[in-house]
Design a protein around this motif. Structure first.
Motif, mmCIF file in Angstrom:
data_model
loop_
_atom_site.group_PDB
_atom_site.id
_atom_site.type_symbol
_atom_site.label_atom_id
_atom_site.label_comp_id
_atom_site.label_asym_id
_atom_site.label_seq_id
_atom_site.Cartn_x
_atom_site.Cartn_y
_atom_site.Cartn_z
ATOM 1 N N LYS A 69 -3.349 -21.688 2.471
ATOM 2 C CA LYS A 69 -2.991 -21.549 1.054
ATOM 3 C C LYS A 69 -3.603 -20.292 0.430
ATOM 4 O O LYS A 69 -4.207 -20.327 -0.649
ATOM 5 C CB LYS A 69 -3.393 -22.800 0.274
ATOM 6 N N LEU A 70 -3.441 -19.170 1.130
ATOM 7 C CA LEU A 70 -3.941 -17.881 0.675
ATOM 8 C C LEU A 70 -2.783 -17.033 0.178
ATOM 9 O O LEU A 70 -1.659 -17.155 0.673
ATOM 10 C CB LEU A 70 -4.660 -17.156 1.815
ATOM 11 N N ASN A 71 -3.066 -16.167 -0.777
ATOM 12 C CA ASN A 71 -2.044 -15.234 -1.256
ATOM 13 C C ASN A 71 -1.689 -14.265 -0.140
ATOM 14 O O ASN A 71 -2.573 -13.746 0.544
ATOM 15 C CB ASN A 71 -2.565 -14.442 -2.458
ATOM 16 N N CYS A 72 -0.395 -14.011 -0.005
ATOM 17 C CA CYS A 72 0.080 -13.093 1.031
ATOM 18 C C CYS A 72 1.120 -12.167 0.436
ATOM 19 O O CYS A 72 1.930 -12.567 -0.402
ATOM 20 C CB CYS A 72 0.691 -13.890 2.180
ATOM 21 N N PHE A 73 1.082 -10.920 0.868
ATOM 22 C CA PHE A 73 2.124 -9.965 0.513
ATOM 23 C C PHE A 73 2.545 -9.251 1.786
ATOM 24 O O PHE A 73 1.703 -8.857 2.581
ATOM 25 C CB PHE A 73 1.636 -8.938 -0.507
ATOM 26 N N ARG A 74 3.860 -9.110 1.946
ATOM 27 C CA ARG A 74 4.383 -8.382 3.104
ATOM 28 C C ARG A 74 5.079 -7.133 2.604
ATOM 29 O O ARG A 74 5.927 -7.199 1.714
ATOM 30 C CB ARG A 74 5.338 -9.262 3.890
ATOM 31 N N GLY A 75 4.673 -6.008 3.168
ATOM 32 C CA GLY A 75 5.219 -4.743 2.711
ATOM 33 C C GLY A 75 5.463 -3.764 3.831
ATOM 34 O O GLY A 75 5.487 -4.121 5.013
ATOM 35 N N HIS A 76 5.613 -2.526 3.428
ATOM 36 C CA HIS A 76 5.988 -1.439 4.335
ATOM 37 C C HIS A 76 5.093 -1.422 5.575
ATOM 38 O O HIS A 76 3.877 -1.516 5.470
ATOM 39 C CB HIS A 76 5.887 -0.108 3.594
ATOM 40 N N PRO A 77 5.698 -1.283 6.754
ATOM 41 C CA PRO A 77 4.926 -1.333 8.000
ATOM 42 C C PRO A 77 3.927 -0.184 8.186
ATOM 43 O O PRO A 77 2.876 -0.382 8.785
ATOM 44 C CB PRO A 77 5.980 -1.284 9.100
ATOM 45 N N ILE A 78 4.253 1.019 7.675
ATOM 46 C CA ILE A 78 3.338 2.143 7.905
ATOM 47 C C ILE A 78 2.845 2.798 6.611
ATOM 48 O O ILE A 78 1.865 3.523 6.635
ATOM 49 C CB ILE A 78 3.960 3.208 8.838
ATOM 50 N N ASP A 79 3.501 2.546 5.504
ATOM 51 C CA ASP A 79 3.097 3.155 4.238
ATOM 52 C C ASP A 79 2.120 2.224 3.522
ATOM 53 O O ASP A 79 2.502 1.381 2.721
ATOM 54 C CB ASP A 79 4.329 3.423 3.368
ATOM 55 N N LEU A 80 0.832 2.407 3.814
ATOM 56 C CA LEU A 80 -0.203 1.553 3.254
ATOM 57 C C LEU A 80 -0.323 1.729 1.743
ATOM 58 O O LEU A 80 -0.587 0.764 1.023
ATOM 59 C CB LEU A 80 -1.534 1.858 3.934
ATOM 60 N N LEU A 81 -0.115 2.940 1.262
ATOM 61 C CA LEU A 81 -0.144 3.185 -0.180
ATOM 62 C C LEU A 81 0.923 2.350 -0.881
ATOM 63 O O LEU A 81 0.655 1.698 -1.893
ATOM 64 C CB LEU A 81 0.055 4.674 -0.476
ATOM 65 N N ASP A 82 2.124 2.330 -0.336
ATOM 66 C CA ASP A 82 3.190 1.526 -0.929
ATOM 67 C C ASP A 82 2.840 0.041 -0.883
ATOM 68 O O ASP A 82 3.051 -0.685 -1.859
ATOM 69 C CB ASP A 82 4.525 1.773 -0.211
ATOM 70 N N ARG A 83 2.286 -0.405 0.217
ATOM 71 C CA ARG A 83 1.919 -1.814 0.343
ATOM 72 C C ARG A 83 0.891 -2.205 -0.719
ATOM 73 O O ARG A 83 0.993 -3.243 -1.356
ATOM 74 C CB ARG A 83 1.371 -2.101 1.745
ATOM 75 N N HIS A 84 -0.083 -1.334 -0.941
ATOM 76 C CA HIS A 84 -1.089 -1.607 -1.962
ATOM 77 C C HIS A 84 -0.480 -1.587 -3.364
ATOM 78 O O HIS A 84 -0.776 -2.459 -4.185
ATOM 79 C CB HIS A 84 -2.233 -0.600 -1.874
ATOM 80 N N PHE A 85 0.352 -0.614 -3.631
ATOM 81 C CA PHE A 85 0.935 -0.509 -4.968
ATOM 82 C C PHE A 85 1.853 -1.690 -5.263
ATOM 83 O O PHE A 85 1.806 -2.273 -6.352
ATOM 84 C CB PHE A 85 1.695 0.822 -5.124
ATOM 85 N N GLN A 86 2.670 -2.064 -4.312
ATOM 86 C CA GLN A 86 3.585 -3.194 -4.522
ATOM 87 C C GLN A 86 2.809 -4.507 -4.698
ATOM 88 O O GLN A 86 3.180 -5.359 -5.516
ATOM 89 C CB GLN A 86 4.591 -3.307 -3.370
ATOM 90 N N THR A 87 1.729 -4.668 -3.954
ATOM 91 C CA THR A 87 0.884 -5.851 -4.110
ATOM 92 C C THR A 87 0.275 -5.864 -5.509
ATOM 93 O O THR A 87 0.268 -6.899 -6.187
ATOM 94 C CB THR A 87 -0.243 -5.880 -3.046
ATOM 95 N N ALA A 88 -0.222 -4.721 -5.939
ATOM 96 C CA ALA A 88 -0.839 -4.604 -7.269
ATOM 97 C C ALA A 88 0.153 -4.967 -8.364
ATOM 98 O O ALA A 88 -0.188 -5.690 -9.305
ATOM 99 C CB ALA A 88 -1.364 -3.191 -7.474
#
Length: 158
Positions: free
Chosen positions: A71-90
């Motif tokens: 029961k943890l928060n999860c976000f799935r995003g871009h496989p190689i663009d870590l900046l995008d993954r962080h921004f979309q999670t934010a």
């Protein structure tokens, strides 16, 4: 301890390590490395909302399953663009500031996390980014970075 700034702490986790695939699921005292990592981060008083951010790669379905199980928060995003993954999670978790913690720091000290975050909170009118990495001020494995959403958005856009 509540902060007027909404902090979202992102633990970056994926199974695709080139040197040691699936290392986040190796056992550490009867639980996975990722679980132990989450416990350590959750012990922080200032971490706010904690999110496990992984990739959309099929191999990382296991990370999402892990998050559902505990029961943890999860976000799935871009496989190689870590900046995008962080921004979309934010954006999704409506962060004012984002904490970045790599998943290969299973012994991270919650007090170190709090020390870095408290410095940021005390100086958020001065600094957009605070880290204990540049220069490294703690032993490896205690890596903490926090950035304002505004600065993260600027980096993402540019």
């Amino acid at each position: 301890m509540n902060s007027p700034i909404k902090i979202v702490t992102i633990i970056q986790a994926r199974t695709g390590s080139s040197r040691l695939p699936n290392k986040i699921f190796l056992p550490l005292v009867d639980k996975s490395l990722l679980y132990r990592m989450y416990e350590r981060v959750a012990a922080s008083k200032l971490a706010g909302t904690i999110v496990i951010a992984t990739t959309t790669d099929k191999s990382d379905d296991k990370v999402e399953d892990f998050c559902k199980e505990f029961k943890l928060n999860c976000f799935r995003g871009h496989p190689i663009d870590l900046l995008d993954r962080h921004f979309q999670t934010a954006k999704l978790f409506q962060a004012d500031a984002v904490v970045k913690i790599p998943s290969d720091c299973p012994l991270i000290d919650a007090n170190v996390i709090d020390k870095v975050l408290q410095f940021y909170l005390d100086n958020s009118d001065i600094y957009d980014y605070v880290s204990n990495l540049h220069p490294a001020t703690y032993p490896d494995g205690n890596d903490v970075e926090i950035i304002s959403l505004e600065a993260l958005k600027n980096a993402w856009e540019n």
